[in-house]
Write a protein that holds these residues in place. Structure first.
Motif, PDB file in Angstrom:
ATOM      1  N   ASP A  15       0.858  -1.176   0.000  1.00 21.04           N
ATOM      2  CA  ASP A  15       0.000   0.000   0.000  1.00 21.04           C
ATOM      3  C   ASP A  15       0.900   1.234   0.000  1.00 21.04           C
ATOM      4  N   ALA A  16       1.025   1.877  -1.141  1.00 19.99           N
ATOM      5  CA  ALA A  16       1.918   3.033  -1.285  1.00 19.99           C
ATOM      6  C   ALA A  16       1.172   4.350  -1.086  1.00 19.99           C
ATOM      7  N   SER A  17       0.217   4.367  -0.160  1.00 21.90           N
ATOM      8  CA  SER A  17      -0.556   5.583   0.068  1.00 21.90           C
ATOM      9  C   SER A  17      -0.264   6.224   1.426  1.00 21.90           C
ATOM     10  N   TYR A  18       0.590   5.610   2.244  1.00 19.18           N
ATOM     11  CA  TYR A  18       0.911   6.179   3.553  1.00 19.18           C
ATOM     12  C   TYR A  18       2.163   7.037   3.450  1.00 19.18           C
ATOM     13  N   VAL A  19       2.085   8.247   4.037  1.00 21.62           N
ATOM     14  CA  VAL A  19       3.151   9.233   3.878  1.00 21.62           C
ATOM     15  C   VAL A  19       3.501   9.894   5.207  1.00 21.62           C
ATOM     16  N   ARG A  20       4.696  10.483   5.233  1.00 23.08           N
ATOM     17  CA  ARG A  20       5.062  11.397   6.306  1.00 23.08           C
ATOM     18  C   ARG A  20       4.989  12.792   5.727  1.00 23.08           C
ATOM     19  N   TYR A  21       4.366  13.701   6.459  1.00 24.20           N
ATOM     20  CA  TYR A  21       4.299  15.094   6.024  1.00 24.20           C
ATOM     21  C   TYR A  21       4.657  15.986   7.207  1.00 24.20           C
ATOM     22  N   THR A 103       4.386  19.616   1.473  1.00 26.24           N
ATOM     23  CA  THR A 103       4.655  19.196   2.854  1.00 26.24           C
ATOM     24  C   THR A 103       4.916  17.700   2.948  1.00 26.24           C
ATOM     25  N   ILE A 104       4.507  16.943   1.925  1.00 27.79           N
ATOM     26  CA  ILE A 104       4.754  15.497   1.931  1.00 27.79           C
ATOM     27  C   ILE A 104       6.239  15.260   1.714  1.00 27.79           C
ATOM     28  N   GLN A 105       6.845  14.521   2.641  1.00 27.05           N
ATOM     29  CA  GLN A 105       8.285  14.298   2.614  1.00 27.05           C
ATOM     30  C   GLN A 105       8.665  12.948   2.019  1.00 27.05           C
ATOM     31  N   CYS A 106       7.898  11.903   2.327  1.00 29.00           N
ATOM     32  CA  CYS A 106       8.271  10.573   1.850  1.00 29.00           C
ATOM     33  C   CYS A 106       7.139   9.580   2.085  1.00 29.00           C
ATOM     34  N   LEU A 120       7.021   2.596   9.781  1.00 31.40           N
ATOM     35  CA  LEU A 120       8.406   2.425   9.366  1.00 31.40           C
ATOM     36  C   LEU A 120       8.801   3.612   8.502  1.00 31.40           C
ATOM     37  N   ASP A 121       9.544   4.534   9.106  1.00 25.98           N
ATOM     38  CA  ASP A 121       9.999   5.744   8.418  1.00 25.98           C
ATOM     39  C   ASP A 121      11.509   5.635   8.259  1.00 25.98           C
ATOM     40  N   THR A 127      17.695  13.660   5.564  1.00 28.20           N
ATOM     41  CA  THR A 127      16.809  13.873   4.421  1.00 28.20           C
ATOM     42  C   THR A 127      15.527  14.593   4.799  1.00 28.20           C
ATOM     43  N   GLN A 128      15.391  15.012   6.046  1.00 27.68           N
ATOM     44  CA  GLN A 128      14.180  15.683   6.482  1.00 27.68           C
ATOM     45  C   GLN A 128      14.247  17.168   6.158  1.00 27.68           C
ATOM     46  N   ALA A 129      13.092  17.747   5.888  1.00 24.68           N
ATOM     47  CA  ALA A 129      13.011  19.175   5.594  1.00 24.68           C
ATOM     48  C   ALA A 129      13.252  19.975   6.869  1.00 24.68           C
TER      49      ALA A 129
END
Length: 136
Positions: A15-21, A103-106, A120-121, A127-129
């Motif tokens: 599932d490639a829909s979960y993100v860190r922002y 704002t989406i980072q990865c 799992l980040d 690499t963080q903004a």
């Protein structure tokens, strides 16, 4: 990266829909007498949809040329715990927020652990903004 409302993963796919922002949060939000001081804070959620908004020139918005905004609707994870390795856990999704797409980072992964999901980040500190309040 997929928007959950547009792409349904198969039974044996990720599932490639979960993100860190990352959003700027007022450090003194609970104190009305203090001037705001914004600090970046990471959030996690499921990318639901992506909106492209085209705005014409508008005196009310103080725009002198047409502008395009790309917005993301994200169903945020309600974090319930973290461990000594700073792995975050959530049980359910909370409110839906509409944020700027930048704002989406990865992408993040998640693993079912008992009745919770572990986030799992793997992006790492380099690499963080970051937000520089003097760079405006």
């Amino acid at each position: 990266m997929h928007a959950a409302s547009l792409v349904k993963p198969g039974e044996d796919s990720r599932d490639a829909s979960y993100v860190r922002y990352d959003l700027l949060v007022d450090k003194y939000a609970n104190s009305r007498q203090r001037d705001p001081k914004f600090e970046p804070k990471p959030f996690f959620g499921q990318l639901e949809n992506i909106f492209v908004v085209r705005l014409p020139v508008a005196r009310v918005l103080k725009t002198t040329e047409p502008t395009t905004l790309i917005l993301a609707a994200i169903h945020s994870c309600t974090l319930v715990a973290h461990n000594s390795l700073e792995i975050q856990y959530f049980q359910k999704l909370g409110r839906t927020e509409v944020v700027d797409m930048t704002t989406i980072q990865c992408l993040i992964g998640r693993v079912k652990v008992n009745n919770m999901w572990a986030i799992l980040d793997r992006s790492g500190a380099l690499t963080q903004a970051f937000y520089d309040p003097d760079d405006e």
